[in-house]
Write a protein that holds these residues in place. Structure first.
Motif: not given
Length: 339
Positions: A8-18, A62-70, A72-79
């Protein structure tokens, strides 16, 4: 469970990056962190995890949720930063360019003509008085010596609200209202909008404007009326203007007359503008009928007076050589700019 969370973490990070626009980031957030998202499904499956493994699995969740939220937030700020920079680059304002000028309106020919007429009569000591446009039949007709069976009532094609209330056909009711107050002497003009059931054409409209004048005092004669209108004509159309009075009939004045002025285009010689006659009709006038004075509470044995009425549009059409009355109501800025 651990393998599922890592996937789930890998899929989420890949989609966030895309993701390249904010809406796609929001889709990723809903897919993995929403009420029906992947992480919610994992939490619902915690009941199947052995009690002794739940703390470890909970920590991984919790670690997975935190990683995804972080992420998302970083990608949003950059975008957002990238979008803002692009916007600033494409929306640069050149402060050296001339600014847009505010488009100002123009005074209407009717307004210019009205102000000129008011200036002339105020200069002669007259007061400008206004009255209601929706008027009682009593003031519009009865007190002006036009009873119920008078043919003038039919000729004026009146708009009736009911039997006793009309849209005024002239501004003479204002004169009757002022006379009723009994504050003598009276020197007034009454400009305003009036209504008659006319077909719209180059010289007629169901709504137009009149300026009516009234003088009541002791020893007022027809000579005073002629002198007043002669001064008015010279002030409005030029010092060489001459006036001519022709006998006429109005129910509220006796004697009555229509007034012509010499054509200001040809000086009275005759031209297309005056149809070869050398004269142009401008208004009607007369001495106030004694019965009108009586109905308004003024003693005709002690006081006399005169009244006159002119169409405001007629003055504007003549003064500015406009050949179609409809131009005054079309709100065409190209037309108004000429004045």
């Amino acid at each position: 469970m651990k393998e599922r969370l890592e996937q789930i973490k890998a899929d989420a990070l890949a989609q966030i990056q895309a993701a390249d626009i904010p809406s796609k980031l929001n889709d990723v957030r809903i897919k993995f962190l929403g009420k029906k998202g992947e992480m919610t499904a994992v939490l619902k499956g915690m009941k199947d995890v052995a009690p002794e493994d739940r703390p470890v699995v909970g920590q991984l969740v919790n670690e997975t949720r935190t990683a995804i939220e972080t992420a998302l937030e970083e990608s949003k700020t950059t975008m957002e930063k990238r979008i803002r920079e692009e916007k600033l680059r494409t929306e640069v304002i050149d402060v050296t360019l001339p600014s847009k000028k505010a488009v100002l309106g123009h005074r209407h020919p009717n307004t210019i003509a009205l102000e000129e007429v008011e200036r002339i009569f105020v200069g002669m000591g007259y007061e400008v008085v206004e009255g209601p446009e929706v008027e009682y039949d009593l003031y519009n007709f009865e007190k002006l010596n036009i009873p119920a069976d008078h043919p003038a009532k039919d000729e004026q094609d009146t708009f009736y609200i009911n039997k006793n209330i009309v849209l005024r056909t002239q501004t003479s009711p204002v004169q009757a209202r002022v006379m009723e107050q009994g504050k003598l002497p009276i020197r007034m003009i009454a400009p305003g909008r009036v209504f008659r059931s006319d077909e719209v054409d180059a010289t007629h409209s169901p709504s137009f404007h009149q300026i009516e004048g009234l003088v009541i005092d002791k020893n007022i004669s027809f000579a005073d009326l002629k002198g007043t209108l002669e001064v008015f004509a010279k002030e409005l159309f030029g010092p060489e203007t001459k006036t001519k009075f022709r006998p006429h009939h109005f129910p509220f004045t006796e004697p009555s007359a229509e007034v012509d002025v010499t054509c200001f285009k040809c000086g009275g010689k005759g031209c297309r503008f005056c149809k070869g006659s050398g004269w142009i009709e401008i208004l009607g006038c007369g001495m106030v009928h004694p019965h009108v004075l009586e109905m308004c509470g003024i003693d005709p044995q002690e006081y006399t007076g005169f009244a006159f009425g002119v169409g405001l549009e007629r003055i504007a059409l003549l003064k500015y050589e406009i050949d179609d009355m409809r131009l005054l109501y079309e709100n065409d800025i190209r037309f108004l700019k000429q004045f």
